[in-house]
Write a protein that holds these residues in place. Structure first.
Motif, PDB file in Angstrom:
ATOM      1  N   GLU A  53     -55.608  12.128  43.689  1.00  0.00           N
ATOM      2  CA  GLU A  53     -54.987  11.293  44.729  1.00  0.00           C
ATOM      3  C   GLU A  53     -55.445   9.840  44.621  1.00  0.00           C
ATOM      4  O   GLU A  53     -54.641   8.913  44.785  1.00  0.00           O
ATOM      5  CB  GLU A  53     -55.319  11.835  46.111  1.00  0.00           C
ATOM      6  N   LEU A  54     -56.722   9.631  44.355  1.00  0.00           N
ATOM      7  CA  LEU A  54     -57.234   8.269  44.217  1.00  0.00           C
ATOM      8  C   LEU A  54     -56.640   7.579  42.993  1.00  0.00           C
ATOM      9  O   LEU A  54     -56.279   6.392  43.051  1.00  0.00           O
ATOM     10  CB  LEU A  54     -58.762   8.278  44.138  1.00  0.00           C
ATOM     11  N   LEU A  55     -56.507   8.313  41.896  1.00  0.00           N
ATOM     12  CA  LEU A  55     -55.876   7.757  40.699  1.00  0.00           C
ATOM     13  C   LEU A  55     -54.412   7.418  40.977  1.00  0.00           C
ATOM     14  O   LEU A  55     -53.921   6.367  40.555  1.00  0.00           O
ATOM     15  CB  LEU A  55     -55.977   8.742  39.531  1.00  0.00           C
ATOM     16  N   ASP A  56     -53.727   8.301  41.692  1.00  0.00           N
ATOM     17  CA  ASP A  56     -52.330   8.074  42.032  1.00  0.00           C
ATOM     18  C   ASP A  56     -52.182   6.789  42.850  1.00  0.00           C
ATOM     19  O   ASP A  56     -51.313   5.954  42.572  1.00  0.00           O
ATOM     20  CB  ASP A  56     -51.788   9.280  42.812  1.00  0.00           C
ATOM     21  N   ALA A  57     -53.029   6.614  43.851  1.00  0.00           N
ATOM     22  CA  ALA A  57     -52.960   5.410  44.697  1.00  0.00           C
ATOM     23  C   ALA A  57     -53.236   4.150  43.892  1.00  0.00           C
ATOM     24  O   ALA A  57     -52.558   3.125  44.058  1.00  0.00           O
ATOM     25  CB  ALA A  57     -53.937   5.529  45.858  1.00  0.00           C
ATOM     26  N   SER A  58     -54.207   4.208  42.998  1.00  0.00           N
ATOM     27  CA  SER A  58     -54.545   3.053  42.181  1.00  0.00           C
ATOM     28  C   SER A  58     -53.414   2.729  41.206  1.00  0.00           C
ATOM     29  O   SER A  58     -53.036   1.565  41.021  1.00  0.00           O
ATOM     30  CB  SER A  58     -55.857   3.316  41.430  1.00  0.00           C
ATOM     31  N   TYR A  59     -52.862   3.770  40.589  1.00  0.00           N
ATOM     32  CA  TYR A  59     -51.735   3.592  39.672  1.00  0.00           C
ATOM     33  C   TYR A  59     -50.567   2.919  40.395  1.00  0.00           C
ATOM     34  O   TYR A  59     -49.981   1.969  39.883  1.00  0.00           O
ATOM     35  CB  TYR A  59     -51.315   4.959  39.122  1.00  0.00           C
ATOM     36  N   ARG A  60     -50.235   3.402  41.579  1.00  0.00           N
ATOM     37  CA  ARG A  60     -49.101   2.868  42.337  1.00  0.00           C
ATOM     38  C   ARG A  60     -49.275   1.382  42.673  1.00  0.00           C
ATOM     39  O   ARG A  60     -48.287   0.645  42.780  1.00  0.00           O
ATOM     40  CB  ARG A  60     -48.879   3.664  43.618  1.00  0.00           C
ATOM     41  N   GLN A  61     -50.509   0.933  42.825  1.00  0.00           N
ATOM     42  CA  GLN A  61     -50.753  -0.476  43.152  1.00  0.00           C
ATOM     43  C   GLN A  61     -50.671  -1.385  41.932  1.00  0.00           C
ATOM     44  O   GLN A  61     -50.542  -2.600  42.075  1.00  0.00           O
ATOM     45  CB  GLN A  61     -52.129  -0.630  43.795  1.00  0.00           C
ATOM     46  N   THR A  62     -50.757  -0.817  40.734  1.00  0.00           N
ATOM     47  CA  THR A  62     -50.843  -1.647  39.537  1.00  0.00           C
ATOM     48  C   THR A  62     -49.698  -1.457  38.552  1.00  0.00           C
ATOM     49  O   THR A  62     -49.481  -2.305  37.700  1.00  0.00           O
ATOM     50  CB  THR A  62     -52.153  -1.361  38.782  1.00  0.00           C
ATOM     51  N   ALA A  63     -48.953  -0.359  38.638  1.00  0.00           N
ATOM     52  CA  ALA A  63     -48.022   0.021  37.569  1.00  0.00           C
ATOM     53  C   ALA A  63     -46.650  -0.649  37.634  1.00  0.00           C
ATOM     54  O   ALA A  63     -45.943  -0.662  36.637  1.00  0.00           O
ATOM     55  CB  ALA A  63     -47.842   1.536  37.567  1.00  0.00           C
ATOM     56  N   GLY A  64     -46.265  -1.174  38.757  1.00  0.00           N
ATOM     57  CA  GLY A  64     -44.940  -1.779  38.876  1.00  0.00           C
ATOM     58  C   GLY A  64     -43.908  -0.787  39.390  1.00  0.00           C
ATOM     59  O   GLY A  64     -44.079   0.427  39.302  1.00  0.00           O
ATOM     60  N   LYS A  65     -42.819  -1.332  39.926  1.00  0.00           N
ATOM     61  CA  LYS A  65     -41.797  -0.525  40.604  1.00  0.00           C
ATOM     62  C   LYS A  65     -41.169   0.540  39.711  1.00  0.00           C
ATOM     63  O   LYS A  65     -40.992   1.681  40.118  1.00  0.00           O
ATOM     64  CB  LYS A  65     -40.676  -1.422  41.131  1.00  0.00           C
ATOM     65  N   ARG A  66     -40.778   0.163  38.498  1.00  0.00           N
ATOM     66  CA  ARG A  66     -40.068   1.116  37.639  1.00  0.00           C
ATOM     67  C   ARG A  66     -40.924   2.324  37.286  1.00  0.00           C
ATOM     68  O   ARG A  66     -40.441   3.449  37.266  1.00  0.00           O
ATOM     69  CB  ARG A  66     -39.576   0.427  36.366  1.00  0.00           C
ATOM     70  N   ARG A  67     -42.172   2.092  37.022  1.00  0.00           N
ATOM     71  CA  ARG A  67     -43.059   3.222  36.699  1.00  0.00           C
ATOM     72  C   ARG A  67     -43.290   4.113  37.917  1.00  0.00           C
ATOM     73  O   ARG A  67     -43.364   5.325  37.793  1.00  0.00           O
ATOM     74  CB  ARG A  67     -44.374   2.699  36.136  1.00  0.00           C
ATOM     75  N   VAL A  68     -43.423   3.502  39.080  1.00  0.00           N
ATOM     76  CA  VAL A  68     -43.607   4.290  40.308  1.00  0.00           C
ATOM     77  C   VAL A  68     -42.362   5.122  40.587  1.00  0.00           C
ATOM     78  O   VAL A  68     -42.443   6.288  40.970  1.00  0.00           O
ATOM     79  CB  VAL A  68     -43.978   3.397  41.503  1.00  0.00           C
ATOM     80  N   ILE A  69     -41.181   4.557  40.349  1.00  0.00           N
ATOM     81  CA  ILE A  69     -39.934   5.315  40.506  1.00  0.00           C
ATOM     82  C   ILE A  69     -39.925   6.493  39.542  1.00  0.00           C
ATOM     83  O   ILE A  69     -39.560   7.609  39.922  1.00  0.00           O
ATOM     84  CB  ILE A  69     -38.708   4.397  40.302  1.00  0.00           C
ATOM     85  N   ARG A  70     -40.347   6.274  38.298  1.00  0.00           N
ATOM     86  CA  ARG A  70     -40.415   7.378  37.323  1.00  0.00           C
ATOM     87  C   ARG A  70     -41.426   8.434  37.774  1.00  0.00           C
ATOM     88  O   ARG A  70     -41.175   9.624  37.625  1.00  0.00           O
ATOM     89  CB  ARG A  70     -40.794   6.834  35.940  1.00  0.00           C
ATOM     90  N   LEU A  71     -42.535   7.991  38.317  1.00  0.00           N
ATOM     91  CA  LEU A  71     -43.542   8.936  38.817  1.00  0.00           C
ATOM     92  C   LEU A  71     -42.967   9.788  39.951  1.00  0.00           C
ATOM     93  O   LEU A  71     -43.116  11.002  39.963  1.00  0.00           O
ATOM     94  CB  LEU A  71     -44.780   8.175  39.302  1.00  0.00           C
ATOM     95  N   ASP A  72     -42.290   9.153  40.871  1.00  0.00           N
ATOM     96  CA  ASP A  72     -41.726   9.860  42.023  1.00  0.00           C
ATOM     97  C   ASP A  72     -40.586  10.797  41.621  1.00  0.00           C
ATOM     98  O   ASP A  72     -40.308  11.764  42.321  1.00  0.00           O
ATOM     99  CB  ASP A  72     -41.244   8.868  43.079  1.00  0.00           C
ATOM    100  N   ALA A  73     -39.917  10.505  40.505  1.00  0.00           N
ATOM    101  CA  ALA A  73     -38.798  11.337  40.051  1.00  0.00           C
ATOM    102  C   ALA A  73     -39.272  12.649  39.417  1.00  0.00           C
ATOM    103  O   ALA A  73     -38.460  13.552  39.222  1.00  0.00           O
ATOM    104  CB  ALA A  73     -37.950  10.564  39.052  1.00  0.00           C
TER     105      ALA A  73
END
Length: 130
Positions: free
Chosen positions: A109-129
């Motif tokens: 969960e901590l890695l997920d939160a950190s990733y979401r703050q740094t990875a950019g919108k497109r990557r977060v959309i891919r993660l959520d998909a």
């Protein structure tokens, strides 16, 4: 200036962190300042760090450094296993000491939160998909 390697590549805790961190879209690993760093465009986690205590450097070789969600930062720092790492702490980063009793679901969960703050919108959309 080349930094000395400050980790054991065979460390099983590092192996667990690697498995979790490299599962994120486009995540990769590099060595930064002698420690493994996990990143996309920006670093979202480091393995190992340090802090200054009473003027002396205290090494945390088996720790995960993440960019904490601002809403969770204070609660994390209330835990004895968490610390404000040198250099990165003022920017919101938290160190979490790892051991054999680590709650790996929490680390994910901590890695997920950190990733979401740094990875950019497109990557977060891919993660959520997923």
């Amino acid at each position: 200036m080349t930094h000395p390697i400050m980790f054991d590549d065979d460390d099983p805790l590092l192996g667990r962190v690697r498995d979790l961190a490299l599962a994120f879209p486009d995540a990769a690993e590099k060595i930064s300042h002698g420690h493994p760093a996990f990143y996309t465009t920006k670093v979202f986690a480091y393995y190992g760090g340090s802090r200054k205590v009473d003027g002396e450097w205290e090494q945390h070789g088996r720790a995960l450094l993440i960019l904490a969600d601002p809403d969770d930062r204070d609660a994390l720092l209330d835990s004895d296993r968490c610390f404000v790492p040198a250099y990165l702490g003022p920017s919101g980063w938290i160190g979490v000491d790892l051991d054999d009793d680590t709650d790996w679901a929490e680390i994910a969960e901590l890695l997920d939160a950190s990733y979401r703050q740094t990875a950019g919108k497109r990557r977060v959309i891919r993660l959520d998909a997923r």
